[in-house]
Write a protein that holds these residues in place. Structure first.
Motif, PDB file in Angstrom:
ATOM      1  N   LEU B 390       0.841  -1.210   0.000  1.00  0.00           N
ATOM      2  CA  LEU B 390       0.000   0.000   0.000  1.00  0.00           C
ATOM      3  C   LEU B 390       0.868   1.250   0.000  1.00  0.00           C
ATOM      4  N   ASP B 391       0.311   2.322  -0.536  1.00  0.00           N
ATOM      5  CA  ASP B 391       0.991   3.619  -0.520  1.00  0.00           C
ATOM      6  C   ASP B 391       0.997   4.136   0.929  1.00  0.00           C
ATOM      7  N   PRO B 392       2.183   4.446   1.467  1.00  0.00           N
ATOM      8  CA  PRO B 392       2.237   4.862   2.868  1.00  0.00           C
ATOM      9  C   PRO B 392       1.452   6.150   3.158  1.00  0.00           C
ATOM     10  N   LEU B 393       1.293   7.017   2.160  1.00  0.00           N
ATOM     11  CA  LEU B 393       0.458   8.213   2.379  1.00  0.00           C
ATOM     12  C   LEU B 393      -1.007   7.826   2.448  1.00  0.00           C
ATOM     13  N   ASP B 394      -1.430   6.878   1.575  1.00  0.00           N
ATOM     14  CA  ASP B 394      -2.826   6.430   1.609  1.00  0.00           C
ATOM     15  C   ASP B 394      -3.163   5.784   2.951  1.00  0.00           C
ATOM     16  N   VAL B 395      -2.233   4.986   3.451  1.00  0.00           N
ATOM     17  CA  VAL B 395      -2.479   4.329   4.735  1.00  0.00           C
ATOM     18  C   VAL B 395      -2.644   5.379   5.834  1.00  0.00           C
ATOM     19  N   ARG B 396      -1.819   6.394   5.781  1.00  0.00           N
ATOM     20  CA  ARG B 396      -1.932   7.442   6.807  1.00  0.00           C
ATOM     21  C   ARG B 396      -3.241   8.216   6.636  1.00  0.00           C
ATOM     22  N   LEU B 397      -3.611   8.491   5.388  1.00  0.00           N
ATOM     23  CA  LEU B 397      -4.883   9.195   5.157  1.00  0.00           C
ATOM     24  C   LEU B 397      -6.062   8.377   5.677  1.00  0.00           C
ATOM     25  N   LYS B 398      -5.968   7.089   5.484  1.00  0.00           N
ATOM     26  CA  LYS B 398      -7.057   6.205   5.916  1.00  0.00           C
ATOM     27  C   LYS B 398      -7.239   6.245   7.428  1.00  0.00           C
ATOM     28  N   ASN B 399      -6.142   6.472   8.145  1.00  0.00           N
ATOM     29  CA  ASN B 399      -6.194   6.427   9.610  1.00  0.00           C
ATOM     30  C   ASN B 399      -6.052   7.812  10.259  1.00  0.00           C
TER      31      ASN B 399
END
Ligand SMILES: Cc1cc2nc3c(=O)[nH]c(=O)nc-3n(C[C@H](O)[C@H](O)[C@H](O)COP(=O)(O)OP(=O)(O)OC[C@H]3O[C@@H](n4cnc5c(N)ncnc54)[C@H](O)[C@@H]3O)c2cc1C
Lengths: 287, 750
Positions: B390-399
């Motif tokens: 997963l894209d680490p920015l997407d993961v952070r956005l998700k959480n």
């Protein structure tokens, strides 16, 4: 503490030979003054050699180059002839400290400070440099590698001091280089350093080489096996690997805050390979 | 009179947001600025401190007689010259001058005042200290183990469970939800341990002060500090003086970064001045700064995070162990509170242990406690994200935490900027730029609380219509410019008509230290309110002149104007016109404001780092670096960018080469800038910055503190980048070349 700035070599010798005075030579002062501030040195007198005219000159001689003991590294860097003939020595001196430090720091001071990590020393040793020494008993000339005898110790006798660094003429098809490893990009002290000078025949085969290692032993190491690994080759990969292995084997580093012994043994080989390629390319340019 | 609070969202600014020249620039560039060591006084003596050569030793006796007999020595002090410290200040005193034991290499044991520095140094060698050397411990995990050499006995508080040594001072816990239940829902649970080394703030200016004290007990102290009111209060307490008898003046300051929020030499200089009856100056050298002032804590952290394969964090758990040197007070509490603050988590827990070791007492360092916690958490999230592809920015956005999120440390967030920084990072050209060989890219987020606190500002209008803002917080990041700008904005006059000065402790009421990124927020707020008070006064004066109601006078564009039914009846009166006749309308004009400022808005950042690792030497080069942070409102954008860049650079140093190295003997091996490796300018690319402005509802202009958040993400951003470049996960800071090379070689063999 007394400060003296003699204008002749003889006056300097007289001041230095006076045992009572416990005098230290002051060249650029970038080691000496720092050590005094840190309470690590307390000379009874300082003999500043920068006022002696001959010590401030770079001259081309019949045998090569004569660099006065008080010439700072910044002046060397701006000397086209010297930089053309001995780029490795000049670039080693140009690695010392920073622009400000280079306005003062000298080859002679770097050598006589006798730090195992001194940058210009492996480059000078690789270049077969000699030092001219003046003292109460007259003048003598010895190879650079004979000066440091251990960390902070030199072979200079009481009253003696270095008046010049002598570099030979650059031979055809020859070149030199110096590389060091530091964790930062400047204002740092070598974890390992390697100076290499070599010459080629007209087929590009290495004919002679000198490989000097810094910061991996108590004094600079002239690694004969490392030089042999290059001689007779065109610095192919196998030769470079053999060079690296010979450098690692010749190194006798310690573990300290600046790096582990194992790390230094590895990195000295890496530096040797890289420096050898630069020296080789420079040798080719003079064809 | 209509002086409504301006809603931050709608206000358009004239001065705020511009980039005027810094008022201290010329002085600092030409050498005219007076720093701590630049103060002198007639008859001044030079003070010198004798320090322990042992990491841990009982002081059986100190014989100062030979030193006192040396010609030129005017006073020698030891702990015996100080009365018992008031409750709660025992450790501060003991750190300034050791009592029963020397607790670390460099701990002060005696001090001399002499007519020259050379005599003082010589006298120090004549002081005979009878030490009983004791076993020592410097590593946090070793210090916690039962049987470890104990620094203090019986000081652990009741929060510490059984099974730990006496060096564990306290335990804290934060969080909510059910960790085990959350982890059970995860597709993968990552467990990792991380370590960070102690690092020093590395301010350029060493501590320096000049103290005088008369036989009447009146004393003056000049020093470089982040808070002269704190210095006054602390020194008065340690010397048994009334606070009002000690006037402290702060010099220009050559950096602090939190390290000058306490006292070291100041009480000693006062004690020497008292005993000698002459002014005493003490200036530390760099070795003393590194050995005996406060670096930050070193840490050892275990993290457990559960994640679903689409990137949702199901539970997050961390145990943080910080050693803060020889006395309790490591920033493990703030580390525990901030560790998971950027995320919206159902199940979250942090447990923190405050541990003492034989090292200098830690001092605050820019976002104290947060960078190490973020290193662990942001590394673990990165590893999980990459593991799932997963894209680490997407993961952070998700959480990501957002308005209304219940934070991991308790409070519910108002409007915050994390998501905005993450989206700006995705849109930034840096994020999609190609990478070269041996290069890697890393990203990480960071959070800081920010702070307000006690603040006083007086704004004086001079007879010629210029304005002086008098405030009590040393300017370490450009705050004089920001205060002048906010005063000019509020008064509607040009920036050049305002000068801000930092007053001594006699001039204003209590001011908190310059810390917690509080000054632009809290002093700014007080400056705006002081300006509003001055405007009210000026409107009242004009109303009197015009013979109309005060309510019918408004302030606009630097002048009082008739409004309402009187609109247009009189030509406006400018500030300068009002000031010129103030003497005839009631006397000088000033405004002031005193407040315990609340409502400091939290600040978030996202950093992107590109590194290149030399696989043969393990050396890391920072290739490109971008900081994206919410500033609320950037009063002086150039200073804000400077804060972003400065924090990033300090964090890069922490990540790559900075560390306190102790020998087996407990002696600090690298007390100098040669072997304590702060990045030099040539090590770094230009640090790119993006300022986002999500207004803080707690400030009239929307300002949030910006000084600290910027040091929180870099440790992890760089580690994630190096891990990407090498293919090996780096969990132990600093990532010095030997460590990186060993990791790379281990991977090749393994
Ligand atoms: C900030 C900083 C960075 C530095 N970085 C480096 C670096 O990168 N690499 C490096 O190698 N060094 C470095 N150094 C050390 C130093 O600058 C060099 O060793 C420099 O070459 C010393 O030359 P100098 O002329 O200043 O020596 P000085 O300080 O004048 O002398 C050094 C010693 O040699 C003796 N001496 C000097 N001249 C003579 C002479 N003619 N005959 C006999 N004895 C003599 C002196 O008595 C003294 O003991 C750094 C120093 C500083 C302060």
């Amino acid at each position: 503490m007394k400060y003296e700035a003699p204008s002749t070599i003889d006056d300097a010798i007289a001041l230095l030979a006076d045992a009572q005075a416990a005098a230290s030579v002051l060249s650029g002062g970038t080691d000496l003054l720092v050590r005094m501030r840190a309470d690590m040195a307390a000379p009874g007198a300082i003999v500043d050699i920068k006022r002696i005219p001959a010590l401030n000159e770079i001259t081309e001689t019949a045998d090569g180059w004569r660099i006065g003991a008080a010439v700072p590294s910044a002046v060397m860097s701006e000397h086209d002839g010297l930089a053309r003939d001995w780029p490795g020595v000049v670039e080693a001196a140009a690695l010392i400290g920073s622009t400000q430090v280079q306005g003062r720091a000298t080859l002679a001071g770097n050598l006589c400070n006798a730090s195992p990590a001194a940058d210009s020393v492996p480059a000078m040793v690789a270049a077969s440099a000699k030092v001219e020494i003046a003292g109460p008993g007259g003048t003598r000339t010895v190879p650079v590698e004979e000066i440091p005898t251990g960390p902070g110790k030199t072979s200079l006798a009481a009253g003696e001091f270095v008046t010049a660094i002598l570099l030979p003429k650059r031979a055809a098809l020859s070149g030199d280089a110096y590389l060091r490893f530091i964790p930062r990009t400047e204002m740092d002290i070598a974890v390992a350093g390697c100076g290499i000078a070599l010459s080629l025949d007209d087929t590009g085969t290495c004919q002679s080489a000198r490989v000097a290692l810094g910061a991996v032993g108590p004094t600079v190491i002239l690694a004969a096996d490392a030089a042999s690994a290059l001689i007779g080759t065109k610095l192919d990969d196998a030769a470079l690997e053999a060079l690296a292995a010979a450098c690692s084997a010749a190194a006798t580093p310690i573990d300290d805050k600046r790096g582990t012994a194992a790390y230094r043994k590895h990195v000295i080989g890496v530096l040797a390979k890289r420096a050898a390629k630069i020296a080789y390319a420079r040798a080719g340019e003079t064809a | 009179m209509a002086l409504d609070k301006n809603a931050p969202e709608t206000r358009s600014f004239k001065v705020v947001g511009s980039r005027p020249l810094r008022p201290d620039g010329i002085d600092k560039v030409t050498g005219r600025a007076r720093f701590g060591a630049d103060m002198s006084a007639p008859g001044m003596l030079i003070g010198h401190i004798l320090r322990s050569p042992h990491a841990h030793a009982r002081i059986r006796a100190i014989d100062t007689s030979k030193a006192e007999a040396l010609a030129g020595v005017k006073a020698v002090v030891t702990r015996a010259d100080f009365a018992a410290a008031p409750e709660g200040m025992e450790d501060v005193l003991d750190n300034c001058m050791a009592g029963e034991k020397a607790l670390y290499d460099g701990h002060a044991v005696a001090a001399i005042a002499a007519t020259s520095a050379a005599i003082a140094r010589q006298a120090a060698k004549l002081i005979e200290v009878d030490y009983e050397v004791l076993p020592h411990v410097t590593d946090v995990d070793a210090a916690m183990a039962p049987g470890a050499p104990a620094l203090h006995d019986g000081r652990s508080d009741e929060t510490v469970p059984d099974g730990y040594s006496a060096n564990v001072m306290s335990r804290v816990e934060y969080g909510h939800g059910d960790i085990e239940a959350g982890l059970a829902k995860a597709d993968r649970v990552l467990e990792r341990s991380y370590k960070t080394a102690a690092t020093h703030q590395g301010y350029i200016e060493p501590h320096a002060c000049l103290a005088t004290m008369g036989p009447d007990g009146q004393a003056d102290l000049w020093c470089c500090t982040q808070g002269h009111y704190m210095v006054r209060n602390t020194c008065a307490a340690l010397l048994g003086m009334d606070q009002g008898q000690l006037r402290v003046t702060a010099s220009e300051i050559g950096g602090g970064f939190g390290g000058k929020t306490t006292v070291f030499i100041e009480p000693v200089a006062l004690a020497l001045a008292r005993k000698a009856g002459r002014p005493v100056k003490i200036v530390m050298d760099r070795t003393e700064v590194l050995r005996a002032t406060g670096p930050t804590a070193s840490s050892s952290i275990d993290v457990r995070i559960g994640m679903t394969k689409d990137g949702r964090i199901t539970a997050a758990d961390a145990e943080l162990r910080y050693q803060g040197g020889a006395y309790p007070g490591s920033p493990v509490g703030m580390g525990s509170m901030s560790a998971f603050a950027p995320y919206d988590l159902e199940n979250v827990r942090t447990i923190g242990y405050d541990v003492v070791t034989n090292r200098p007492k830690q001092a605050a360092y820019r976002a104290p406690g947060a960078p190490m916690a973020a290193f662990a958490v942001e590394s673990a999230i990165d590893e999980l994200a990459k593991g799932f592809g997963l894209d680490p920015l997407d993961v952070r956005l998700k959480n990501a935490a957002r308005e209304g999120t219940r934070s991991s440390y308790g409070p519910t967030f108002p409007a915050i900027g994390l998501e905005a920084t993450l989206r700006a990072a995705k849109d930034h050209p840096h994020w999609s730029a190609p990478l070269g060989p041996n290069q890697g890219r890393g990203v990480a987020c960071g959070f800081w609380f920010n702070f307000g606190g006690d603040t006083c500002v007086t704004l004086n209008v001079t007879p010629d219509g210029t304005v002086t803002v008098t405030e009590g917080n040393p300017d370490i990041g450009g705050s004089r410019a920001s205060m002048s700008m906010m005063a000019a904005e509020e008064l509607g006059i040009p920036y050049e008509k305002v000068r801000t000065v930092i007053a001594d402790t006699g001039a204003l009421g209590q001011n908190e230290v310059t810390d917690g990124s509080r000054v632009t927020f809290a002093v700014g707020l007080a400056t705006i309110e002081a300006a509003r008070a001055a405007k009210r006064e000026m409107c009242a004066r004009v109303a009197k002149i015009w013979g109309i109601d005060e309510e019918a006078v408004i302030w606009e564009d630097g002048a009082a104007k008739p409004a309402g039914p009187n609109a247009g009846d009189y030509p406006p009166m400018t500030l300068a016109e009002i000031a010129a006749i103030a003497s005839n309308t009631g006397g000088p004009i000033a405004g002031h404001h005193e407040v315990n400022a609340e409502g400091a808005g939290v600040s978030f950042a996202t950093h992107i780092a590109d590194t290149e690792v030399d696989p043969d030497t393990g050396a890391t080069r920072i290739v490109r670096y971008t900081v994206i942070q919410d500033a609320g409102k950037a009063v002086h954008p150039a200073y804000v960018e400077g804060q972003f860049q400065g924090g990033a650079v300090q964090g890069i140093g922490w990540a790559l080469n900075e560390e306190y190295i102790y020998g087996a003997d407990g002696i600090l091996q690298n007390p100098g800038f040669l072997d304590y490796r702060i990045p030099v300018a040539s090590d770094l690319p230009m640090i790119d910055t993006v300022i986002l402005e999500i207004p803080n509802p707690g400030h009239p202009y929307g300002v949030r503190g910006v000084g600290e958040t910027s040091i929180v993400p870099p440790l992890a951003a760089v580690a994630n980048s190096v891990s990407a470049a090498t293919g090996v996960r780096m969990t132990d800071l600093p990532m010095s070349p030997p460590k990186v090379l060993a990791a790379v070689q281990g991977q090749q063999e393994g």
